[in-house]
Scaffold this motif. Structure first.
Motif, PDB file in Angstrom:
ATOM      1  N   ARG A 220       0.572  -1.207   0.189  1.00 34.83           N
ATOM      2  CA  ARG A 220      -0.170   0.019  -0.087  1.00 34.83           C
ATOM      3  C   ARG A 220       0.964   1.222   0.090  1.00 34.83           C
ATOM      4  N   SER A 221       0.354   2.502  -0.023  1.00 34.11           N
ATOM      5  CA  SER A 221       1.126   3.672   0.181  1.00 34.11           C
ATOM      6  C   SER A 221       1.767   3.558   1.474  1.00 34.11           C
ATOM      7  N   PRO A 222       2.752   4.259   2.130  1.00 38.36           N
ATOM      8  CA  PRO A 222       3.426   4.335   3.200  1.00 38.36           C
ATOM      9  C   PRO A 222       2.526   4.718   4.542  1.00 38.36           C
TER      10      PRO A 222
ATOM     11  N   SER B 137      11.593   3.122  -1.646  1.00 41.67           N
ATOM     12  CA  SER B 137      12.755   3.946  -1.889  1.00 41.67           C
ATOM     13  C   SER B 137      13.539   4.484  -0.822  1.00 41.67           C
ATOM     14  N   GLU B 138      14.853   4.612  -0.781  1.00 46.73           N
ATOM     15  CA  GLU B 138      15.328   5.357   0.233  1.00 46.73           C
ATOM     16  C   GLU B 138      14.714   6.391   0.709  1.00 46.73           C
ATOM     17  N   THR B 139      14.200   7.215  -0.109  1.00 42.14           N
ATOM     18  CA  THR B 139      13.650   8.614   0.354  1.00 42.14           C
ATOM     19  C   THR B 139      12.333   8.293   0.950  1.00 42.14           C
ATOM     20  N   GLN B 140      11.448   7.298   0.484  1.00 38.14           N
ATOM     21  CA  GLN B 140      10.476   7.098   1.146  1.00 38.14           C
ATOM     22  C   GLN B 140      10.576   6.292   2.633  1.00 38.14           C
ATOM     23  N   THR B 141      11.749   5.720   3.025  1.00 35.90           N
ATOM     24  CA  THR B 141      12.085   5.169   4.023  1.00 35.90           C
ATOM     25  C   THR B 141      12.466   6.405   4.859  1.00 35.90           C
TER      26      THR B 141
ATOM     27  N   LEU C  30      11.596  -3.099  14.647  1.00 35.89           N
ATOM     28  CA  LEU C  30      12.578  -3.310  13.829  1.00 35.89           C
ATOM     29  C   LEU C  30      12.197  -3.358  12.286  1.00 35.89           C
ATOM     30  N   VAL C  31      12.894  -2.796  11.440  1.00 40.34           N
ATOM     31  CA  VAL C  31      12.550  -2.596   9.814  1.00 40.34           C
ATOM     32  C   VAL C  31      13.471  -3.318   9.221  1.00 40.34           C
ATOM     33  N   GLU C  32      12.795  -4.462   8.472  1.00 41.38           N
ATOM     34  CA  GLU C  32      13.536  -5.316   7.584  1.00 41.38           C
ATOM     35  C   GLU C  32      13.518  -4.804   6.125  1.00 41.38           C
ATOM     36  N   GLN C  33      14.905  -4.970   5.537  1.00 44.05           N
ATOM     37  CA  GLN C  33      14.985  -4.622   4.277  1.00 44.05           C
ATOM     38  C   GLN C  33      14.187  -3.478   3.656  1.00 44.05           C
ATOM     39  N   PRO C  34      14.104  -2.495   3.962  1.00 40.88           N
ATOM     40  CA  PRO C  34      12.964  -1.626   3.426  1.00 40.88           C
ATOM     41  C   PRO C  34      13.286  -1.209   1.928  1.00 40.88           C
ATOM     42  N   ILE C  35      14.657  -1.226   1.621  1.00 42.28           N
ATOM     43  CA  ILE C  35      15.124  -0.620   0.291  1.00 42.28           C
ATOM     44  C   ILE C  35      15.813  -1.798  -0.490  1.00 42.28           C
ATOM     45  N   HIS C  36      16.097  -1.475  -1.884  1.00 41.42           N
ATOM     46  CA  HIS C  36      16.566  -2.423  -2.662  1.00 41.42           C
ATOM     47  C   HIS C  36      17.913  -3.114  -2.042  1.00 41.42           C
ATOM     48  N   GLU C  37      17.799  -4.543  -2.301  1.00 38.85           N
ATOM     49  CA  GLU C  37      19.325  -5.065  -1.927  1.00 38.85           C
ATOM     50  C   GLU C  37      20.544  -4.659  -2.141  1.00 38.85           C
ATOM     51  N   LYS C  38      20.660  -4.111  -3.188  1.00 36.10           N
ATOM     52  CA  LYS C  38      21.807  -3.622  -3.705  1.00 36.10           C
ATOM     53  C   LYS C  38      22.450  -2.446  -3.303  1.00 36.10           C
ATOM     54  N   ASN C  39      21.241  -1.500  -2.748  1.00 38.39           N
ATOM     55  CA  ASN C  39      21.718  -0.210  -2.148  1.00 38.39           C
ATOM     56  C   ASN C  39      22.281  -0.190  -0.946  1.00 38.39           C
ATOM     57  N   LEU C  40      23.380  -0.638  -0.933  1.00 38.63           N
ATOM     58  CA  LEU C  40      24.057  -0.746   0.539  1.00 38.63           C
ATOM     59  C   LEU C  40      24.424   0.604   1.127  1.00 38.63           C
TER      60      LEU C  40
ATOM     61  N   GLY D  80      22.697   3.099   0.853  1.00 41.24           N
ATOM     62  CA  GLY D  80      21.475   3.532   1.423  1.00 41.24           C
ATOM     63  C   GLY D  80      21.011   2.879   2.814  1.00 41.24           C
ATOM     64  N   MET D  81      21.395   1.317   2.677  1.00 41.73           N
ATOM     65  CA  MET D  81      21.117   0.640   4.060  1.00 41.73           C
ATOM     66  C   MET D  81      22.219   1.257   5.135  1.00 41.73           C
ATOM     67  N   GLN D  82      23.175   1.668   4.764  1.00 43.77           N
ATOM     68  CA  GLN D  82      24.421   2.383   5.734  1.00 43.77           C
ATOM     69  C   GLN D  82      23.827   3.822   6.228  1.00 43.77           C
ATOM     70  N   ARG D  83      23.133   4.532   5.348  1.00 40.44           N
ATOM     71  CA  ARG D  83      22.600   5.842   5.739  1.00 40.44           C
ATOM     72  C   ARG D  83      21.482   5.578   6.831  1.00 40.44           C
ATOM     73  N   LEU D  84      20.527   4.367   6.435  1.00 39.43           N
ATOM     74  CA  LEU D  84      19.342   4.287   7.174  1.00 39.43           C
ATOM     75  C   LEU D  84      19.790   3.996   8.680  1.00 39.43           C
ATOM     76  N   THR D  85      20.706   2.956   8.442  1.00 34.75           N
ATOM     77  CA  THR D  85      21.184   2.478  10.072  1.00 34.75           C
ATOM     78  C   THR D  85      21.900   3.681  10.668  1.00 34.75           C
TER      79      THR D  85
END
Ligand code: MUC
Ligand code: MG
Length: 372
Positions: free
Chosen positions: A172-174, A203-207, A221-231, A233-238
Protein backbone atom coordinates in the motif's frame (compact mmCIF):
# COMPACT_ATOMS: atom_id res chain seq x y z
CA UNK A 1 32.69 -46.37 9.78
CA UNK A 2 33.01 -44.88 6.35
CA UNK A 3 29.96 -45.00 4.11
CA UNK A 4 29.43 -43.79 0.59
CA UNK A 5 26.56 -41.93 -1.00
CA UNK A 6 24.52 -44.38 -3.10
CA UNK A 7 21.36 -42.47 -4.05
CA UNK A 8 20.08 -38.90 -4.31
CA UNK A 9 16.33 -38.68 -4.79
CA UNK A 10 14.39 -35.46 -5.39
CA UNK A 11 10.72 -34.58 -5.76
CA UNK A 12 8.58 -31.47 -5.54
CA UNK A 13 5.67 -31.35 -3.09
CA UNK A 14 2.99 -28.70 -3.59
CA UNK A 15 1.21 -27.89 -0.32
CA UNK A 16 -1.48 -25.17 -0.12
CA UNK A 17 -1.12 -22.37 2.43
CA UNK A 18 -3.79 -21.79 5.11
CA UNK A 19 -4.51 -18.36 3.57
CA UNK A 20 -2.97 -16.18 0.87
CA UNK A 21 0.39 -14.84 2.14
CA UNK A 22 0.75 -11.32 0.72
CA UNK A 23 4.16 -9.66 0.45
CA UNK A 24 5.41 -6.78 -1.67
CA UNK A 25 7.25 -9.36 -3.82
CA UNK A 26 4.60 -12.08 -4.20
CA UNK A 27 1.31 -13.50 -2.98
CA UNK A 28 1.62 -17.17 -2.09
CA UNK A 29 -1.29 -19.64 -2.18
CA UNK A 30 0.88 -22.72 -2.13
CA UNK A 31 4.42 -23.63 -1.14
CA UNK A 32 6.52 -25.90 -3.36
CA UNK A 33 8.97 -27.96 -1.37
CA UNK A 34 11.92 -29.70 -3.01
CA UNK A 35 12.44 -32.80 -0.88
CA UNK A 36 15.90 -34.36 -1.11
CA UNK A 37 16.61 -37.86 0.22
CA UNK A 38 20.17 -39.13 0.27
CA UNK A 39 20.85 -42.82 0.92
CA UNK A 40 24.23 -44.09 2.07
CA UNK A 41 25.87 -47.52 1.75
CA UNK A 42 25.24 -48.33 5.44
CA UNK A 43 21.47 -48.03 4.98
CA UNK A 44 21.03 -44.54 6.44
CA UNK A 45 18.80 -41.93 4.80
CA UNK A 46 19.30 -38.19 5.30
CA UNK A 47 16.65 -35.65 4.28
CA UNK A 48 16.89 -32.04 3.18
CA UNK A 49 14.60 -29.41 1.75
CA UNK A 50 14.66 -26.31 -0.40
CA UNK A 51 11.87 -23.79 -0.97
CA UNK A 52 11.69 -20.44 -2.70
CA UNK A 53 9.18 -17.64 -2.28
CA UNK A 54 6.71 -17.30 -5.15
CA UNK A 55 8.67 -19.35 -7.70
CA UNK A 56 11.23 -16.87 -9.05
CA UNK A 57 9.76 -13.78 -7.35
CA UNK A 58 12.38 -13.64 -4.62
CA UNK A 59 15.60 -14.87 -6.22
CA UNK A 60 17.30 -16.72 -9.05
CA UNK A 61 16.41 -20.29 -8.01
CA UNK A 62 12.98 -21.91 -8.48
CA UNK A 63 11.78 -25.27 -7.12
CA UNK A 64 12.02 -26.63 -10.67
CA UNK A 65 15.59 -25.37 -11.22
CA UNK A 66 16.64 -26.72 -7.82
CA UNK A 67 15.29 -30.18 -8.67
CA UNK A 68 16.80 -30.20 -12.18
CA UNK A 69 20.18 -28.97 -10.99
CA UNK A 70 20.35 -31.51 -8.18
CA UNK A 71 19.36 -34.35 -10.54
CA UNK A 72 21.71 -33.27 -13.33
CA UNK A 73 24.75 -31.89 -11.50
CA UNK A 74 24.81 -32.55 -7.76
CA UNK A 75 23.74 -36.20 -7.78
CA UNK A 76 26.31 -37.45 -10.33
CA UNK A 77 29.01 -35.45 -8.53
CA UNK A 78 28.41 -36.82 -5.04
CA UNK A 79 27.24 -40.40 -5.68
CA UNK A 80 30.13 -42.72 -4.81
CA UNK A 81 31.79 -40.11 -2.54
CA UNK A 82 32.31 -40.61 1.17
CA UNK A 83 29.25 -39.51 3.12
CA UNK A 84 31.29 -38.93 6.28
CA UNK A 85 33.65 -36.24 5.02
CA UNK A 86 31.29 -33.27 4.98
CA UNK A 87 33.98 -30.61 4.61
CA UNK A 88 35.53 -32.41 1.65
CA UNK A 89 32.08 -32.79 0.05
CA UNK A 90 31.40 -29.07 0.55
CA UNK A 91 34.76 -28.26 -1.06
CA UNK A 92 33.99 -30.53 -4.04
CA UNK A 93 30.50 -29.10 -4.52
CA UNK A 94 31.59 -25.45 -4.24
CA UNK A 95 34.50 -26.00 -6.61
CA UNK A 96 32.29 -27.67 -9.23
CA UNK A 97 28.97 -25.83 -8.88
CA UNK A 98 28.68 -22.03 -8.75
CA UNK A 99 25.78 -20.27 -6.99
CA UNK A 100 22.69 -22.51 -6.45
CA UNK A 101 22.75 -21.77 -2.73
CA UNK A 102 19.28 -23.22 -2.08
CA UNK A 103 20.11 -26.51 -3.79
CA UNK A 104 23.41 -26.64 -1.88
CA UNK A 105 21.56 -26.08 1.37
CA UNK A 106 19.11 -28.94 0.71
CA UNK A 107 21.96 -31.33 -0.15
CA UNK A 108 24.06 -30.26 2.84
CA UNK A 109 21.09 -30.62 5.21
CA UNK A 110 20.50 -34.20 4.03
CA UNK A 111 24.21 -34.97 4.47
CA UNK A 112 24.25 -33.50 7.99
CA UNK A 113 21.07 -35.43 8.88
CA UNK A 114 22.61 -38.71 7.69
CA UNK A 115 25.92 -37.99 9.42
CA UNK A 116 24.33 -37.12 12.76
CA UNK A 117 22.05 -40.20 12.50
CA UNK A 118 25.13 -42.34 11.93
CA UNK A 119 26.76 -40.88 15.05
CA UNK A 120 23.48 -41.22 16.97
CA UNK A 121 23.44 -37.53 17.96
CA UNK A 122 21.05 -34.65 17.23
CA UNK A 123 22.19 -32.41 14.36
CA UNK A 124 22.90 -29.53 16.74
CA UNK A 125 25.68 -31.64 18.34
CA UNK A 126 27.69 -31.10 15.14
CA UNK A 127 27.56 -27.35 15.85
CA UNK A 128 28.46 -27.61 19.53
CA UNK A 129 25.16 -28.71 21.09
CA UNK A 130 22.16 -26.79 22.33
CA UNK A 131 22.31 -23.61 24.34
CA UNK A 132 18.50 -23.38 24.25
CA UNK A 133 16.07 -26.34 24.06
CA UNK A 134 13.35 -24.08 22.69
CA UNK A 135 13.45 -20.93 20.60
CA UNK A 136 11.02 -18.03 20.22
CA UNK A 137 9.07 -17.84 16.96
CA UNK A 138 7.47 -14.76 15.38
CA UNK A 139 4.37 -15.02 13.18
CA UNK A 140 3.96 -13.01 10.00
CA UNK A 141 0.70 -11.12 9.54
CA UNK A 142 0.27 -10.96 5.77
CA UNK A 143 -3.38 -11.61 4.93
CA UNK A 144 -3.57 -8.23 3.19
CA UNK A 145 -6.50 -7.16 5.38
CA UNK A 146 -6.11 -5.24 8.66
CA UNK A 147 -9.12 -6.78 10.42
CA UNK A 148 -8.14 -10.31 9.42
CA UNK A 149 -4.58 -9.65 10.65
CA UNK A 150 -5.93 -8.42 13.99
CA UNK A 151 -8.14 -11.51 14.41
CA UNK A 152 -5.15 -13.72 13.52
CA UNK A 153 -2.86 -11.94 16.00
CA UNK A 154 -5.46 -12.21 18.77
CA UNK A 155 -5.84 -15.93 18.11
CA UNK A 156 -2.04 -16.44 18.24
CA UNK A 157 -1.84 -14.62 21.57
CA UNK A 158 -4.80 -16.51 23.05
CA UNK A 159 -3.42 -19.89 22.04
CA UNK A 160 0.08 -18.88 23.26
CA UNK A 161 1.61 -19.68 19.87
CA UNK A 162 3.22 -16.32 19.02
CA UNK A 163 3.67 -12.98 20.76
CA UNK A 164 6.02 -11.45 18.20
CA UNK A 165 4.53 -10.26 14.91
CA UNK A 166 6.19 -9.34 11.66
CA UNK A 167 3.96 -7.29 9.39
CA UNK A 168 4.46 -7.40 5.66
CA UNK A 169 4.16 -3.87 4.30
CA UNK A 170 5.19 -1.99 1.17
CA UNK A 171 2.22 -2.94 -1.04
CA UNK A 172 0.00 0.00 0.00
CA UNK A 173 1.08 3.64 0.27
CA UNK A 174 3.36 4.25 3.29
CA UNK A 175 0.57 6.36 4.83
CA UNK A 176 -1.90 3.47 4.62
CA UNK A 177 0.76 1.09 5.92
CA UNK A 178 1.24 3.27 9.01
CA UNK A 179 -2.55 3.25 9.63
CA UNK A 180 -2.55 -0.54 9.23
CA UNK A 181 0.28 -0.96 11.77
CA UNK A 182 -1.30 1.53 14.20
CA UNK A 183 -4.60 -0.42 14.14
CA UNK A 184 -2.80 -3.71 14.88
CA UNK A 185 -0.71 -2.07 17.63
CA UNK A 186 -3.89 -0.69 19.24
CA UNK A 187 -5.56 -4.11 19.16
CA UNK A 188 -2.65 -6.16 20.56
CA UNK A 189 -1.36 -3.63 23.11
CA UNK A 190 2.09 -2.33 23.91
CA UNK A 191 3.67 -5.52 25.29
CA UNK A 192 3.65 -7.33 21.99
CA UNK A 193 6.63 -7.00 19.65
CA UNK A 194 5.81 -5.63 16.18
CA UNK A 195 8.34 -5.59 13.37
CA UNK A 196 7.87 -4.80 9.67
CA UNK A 197 9.31 -6.34 6.52
CA UNK A 198 9.16 -4.10 3.45
CA UNK A 199 10.87 -6.60 1.13
CA UNK A 200 12.66 -3.78 -0.76
CA UNK A 201 9.31 -2.11 -1.46
CA UNK A 202 10.32 1.45 -0.55
CA UNK A 203 12.85 3.88 -1.98
CA UNK A 204 15.46 5.30 0.35
CA UNK A 205 13.60 8.64 0.34
CA UNK A 206 10.30 6.98 1.29
CA UNK A 207 12.07 5.16 4.09
CA UNK A 208 13.71 8.34 5.43
CA UNK A 209 10.29 10.03 5.36
CA UNK A 210 8.55 7.19 7.22
CA UNK A 211 11.01 5.75 9.76
CA UNK A 212 9.93 8.19 12.48
CA UNK A 213 6.25 7.34 11.91
CA UNK A 214 7.10 3.61 12.14
CA UNK A 215 8.91 4.24 15.43
CA UNK A 216 5.93 6.24 16.72
CA UNK A 217 3.52 3.32 16.19
CA UNK A 218 5.91 1.07 18.10
CA UNK A 219 7.71 -0.76 15.28
CA UNK A 220 10.83 -2.29 16.85
CA UNK A 221 12.66 -3.45 13.74
CA UNK A 222 12.55 -2.56 10.04
CA UNK A 223 13.56 -5.33 7.66
CA UNK A 224 15.07 -4.72 4.22
CA UNK A 225 13.20 -1.51 3.39
CA UNK A 226 15.15 -0.73 0.21
CA UNK A 227 16.72 -2.48 -2.76
CA UNK A 228 19.14 -5.22 -1.76
CA UNK A 229 21.97 -3.67 -3.77
CA UNK A 230 21.64 -0.18 -2.23
CA UNK A 231 24.13 -0.84 0.54
CA UNK A 232 25.08 2.83 0.88
CA UNK A 233 21.39 3.52 1.47
CA UNK A 234 21.20 0.75 4.10
CA UNK A 235 24.25 2.33 5.74
CA UNK A 236 22.61 5.79 5.80
CA UNK A 237 19.31 4.38 7.22
CA UNK A 238 21.20 2.48 9.91
CA UNK A 239 23.17 5.63 10.81
CA UNK A 240 19.92 7.53 11.40
CA UNK A 241 19.41 5.41 14.52
CA UNK A 242 15.61 5.85 14.51
CA UNK A 243 14.63 2.14 14.38
CA UNK A 244 17.07 -0.81 14.09
CA UNK A 245 17.50 -1.87 10.46
CA UNK A 246 17.67 -5.57 9.55
CA UNK A 247 19.31 -6.86 6.38
CA UNK A 248 17.56 -9.76 4.64
CA UNK A 249 17.70 -9.91 0.83
CA UNK A 250 21.09 -8.07 0.89
CA UNK A 251 22.59 -11.03 2.73
CA UNK A 252 23.49 -13.98 0.53
CA UNK A 253 26.28 -15.56 2.49
CA UNK A 254 29.39 -14.77 4.51
CA UNK A 255 30.97 -12.47 1.89
CA UNK A 256 27.89 -10.22 1.86
CA UNK A 257 27.88 -10.40 5.65
CA UNK A 258 31.46 -9.13 5.74
CA UNK A 259 30.66 -6.23 3.38
CA UNK A 260 27.54 -5.24 5.32
CA UNK A 261 29.30 -5.52 8.67
CA UNK A 262 32.38 -3.59 7.63
CA UNK A 263 30.25 -0.81 6.10
CA UNK A 264 27.74 -0.66 9.00
CA UNK A 265 24.78 -1.39 6.71
CA UNK A 266 22.53 -3.03 9.36
CA UNK A 267 21.96 -3.42 13.08
CA UNK A 268 20.55 -6.94 12.70
CA UNK A 269 21.18 -9.82 10.27
CA UNK A 270 18.35 -12.16 9.20
CA UNK A 271 20.17 -15.50 9.01
CA UNK A 272 18.63 -17.90 6.50
CA UNK A 273 20.25 -21.27 5.89
CA UNK A 274 19.14 -21.32 2.24
CA UNK A 275 20.24 -17.77 1.45
CA UNK A 276 23.60 -18.50 3.08
CA UNK A 277 24.09 -21.65 0.98
CA UNK A 278 23.75 -24.17 3.81
CA UNK A 279 24.17 -24.69 7.53
CA UNK A 280 27.96 -24.24 7.65
CA UNK A 281 27.91 -21.03 5.61
CA UNK A 282 25.08 -19.75 7.79
CA UNK A 283 27.29 -20.47 10.81
CA UNK A 284 30.16 -18.60 9.12
CA UNK A 285 27.84 -15.64 8.54
CA UNK A 286 26.73 -15.76 12.18
CA UNK A 287 30.39 -15.57 13.24
CA UNK A 288 30.87 -12.40 11.21
CA UNK A 289 27.78 -10.83 12.80
CA UNK A 290 28.96 -11.83 16.28
CA UNK A 291 32.42 -10.36 15.71
CA UNK A 292 30.87 -7.09 14.48
CA UNK A 293 28.30 -6.88 17.32
CA UNK A 294 25.45 -7.16 14.82
CA UNK A 295 22.38 -8.72 16.42
CA UNK A 296 21.00 -12.05 15.15
CA UNK A 297 17.57 -13.08 13.91
CA UNK A 298 16.68 -16.56 12.66
CA UNK A 299 15.00 -16.07 9.29
CA UNK A 300 12.96 -18.32 7.01
CA UNK A 301 12.31 -18.83 3.32
CA UNK A 302 8.85 -20.07 4.36
CA UNK A 303 10.22 -23.58 4.46
CA UNK A 304 8.36 -26.70 5.50
CA UNK A 305 9.26 -28.77 8.53
CA UNK A 306 12.57 -30.19 7.27
CA UNK A 307 14.49 -26.99 6.52
CA UNK A 308 12.72 -25.29 9.43
CA UNK A 309 13.99 -27.79 11.94
CA UNK A 310 17.46 -27.84 10.32
CA UNK A 311 17.68 -24.08 10.89
CA UNK A 312 16.28 -24.50 14.40
CA UNK A 313 19.06 -26.98 15.24
CA UNK A 314 21.67 -24.42 14.18
CA UNK A 315 19.96 -21.49 15.94
CA UNK A 316 19.60 -23.54 19.14
CA UNK A 317 23.41 -23.55 19.44
CA UNK A 318 23.66 -19.74 19.63
CA UNK A 319 24.05 -17.87 22.86
CA UNK A 320 22.80 -14.57 21.54
CA UNK A 321 19.79 -14.93 19.28
CA UNK A 322 18.66 -11.48 20.36
CA UNK A 323 15.66 -11.06 18.01
CA UNK A 324 14.43 -14.68 18.14
CA UNK A 325 13.30 -16.43 14.97
CA UNK A 326 10.47 -16.55 12.46
CA UNK A 327 10.59 -20.33 11.96
CA UNK A 328 6.81 -20.60 11.51
CA UNK A 329 6.88 -21.94 7.92
CA UNK A 330 5.19 -25.32 8.62
CA UNK A 331 2.31 -23.52 10.35
CA UNK A 332 1.53 -21.57 7.19
CA UNK A 333 0.85 -24.84 5.35
CA UNK A 334 -2.52 -26.60 5.33
CA UNK A 335 -0.96 -29.97 5.98
CA UNK A 336 2.02 -31.57 7.66
CA UNK A 337 4.32 -34.14 6.02
CA UNK A 338 5.95 -35.34 9.23
CA UNK A 339 4.83 -38.44 11.11
CA UNK A 340 4.89 -36.30 14.29
CA UNK A 341 4.49 -32.56 13.75
CA UNK A 342 7.00 -30.09 15.20
CA UNK A 343 6.15 -28.93 18.71
CA UNK A 344 5.10 -25.26 18.75
CA UNK A 345 3.79 -24.27 22.16
CA UNK A 346 4.17 -21.53 24.76
CA UNK A 347 5.45 -19.13 22.09
CA UNK A 348 8.38 -21.39 21.24
CA UNK A 349 9.51 -24.20 18.94
CA UNK A 350 11.01 -27.17 20.78
CA UNK A 351 14.27 -28.64 19.48
CA UNK A 352 13.97 -32.41 18.82
CA UNK A 353 16.41 -34.59 20.73
CA UNK A 354 16.52 -37.68 18.48
CA UNK A 355 19.37 -38.48 16.08
CA UNK A 356 19.91 -36.19 13.06
CA UNK A 357 17.13 -33.72 12.44
CA UNK A 358 15.05 -35.79 14.89
CA UNK A 359 12.05 -35.99 12.56
CA UNK A 360 10.52 -38.62 10.28
CA UNK A 361 8.38 -38.29 7.18
CA UNK A 362 4.80 -39.49 6.77
CA UNK A 363 5.28 -41.39 3.50
CA UNK A 364 1.58 -41.32 2.56
CA UNK A 365 1.49 -37.54 2.88
CA UNK A 366 4.71 -37.22 0.91
CA UNK A 367 3.19 -39.32 -1.92
CA UNK A 368 -0.08 -37.38 -1.79
CA UNK A 369 1.57 -33.97 -2.24
CA UNK A 370 4.22 -35.07 -4.77
CA UNK A 371 3.87 -33.17 -8.05
CA UNK A 372 3.00 -35.63 -10.82
C1 MUC B 1 11.16 -12.62 4.09
O1 MUC B 1 11.44 -11.74 3.29
O2 MUC B 1 11.55 -12.45 5.23
C2 MUC B 1 9.87 -14.65 5.92
C3 MUC B 1 8.73 -14.56 6.65
C4 MUC B 1 7.70 -14.24 5.76
O3 MUC B 1 6.52 -14.08 6.00
O4 MUC B 1 8.23 -14.09 4.53
C5 MUC B 1 9.56 -14.53 4.53
C6 MUC B 1 10.44 -13.81 3.62
MG1 MG C 1 12.44 -10.51 4.78
Amino acid sequence: MDATIVEVNTRILDIPTIRPHKMSVATMHCQSIVLVRIKTSDGIEGIGEATTIGGLNYGGESPESIKTNIDSYFAPLIIGQSATKLAALRKLINKTIKDNRFAKCAIETALYDAYAKRLGVPLNALFGGVVANEIGVAWTLASGDTQKDIAEAEQMLETRRHNIFKLKIGMRSPKDDIKHIAAIRKAVGDDVSIRVDINQGWSETQTVQNLRALADVGVELVEQPIHEKNLAGMQRLTALGIVPIMADESLKGPEDGFTLASQHCANVFAIKIEQAGGLQHARDLIGIAQAADIALYGGTMLEGSIATIAAAHLFSTLNNLEWGTELFGPLLLKDEILATPLDYSDFTLKIPTGPGLGISLDDDKVSFYTRK
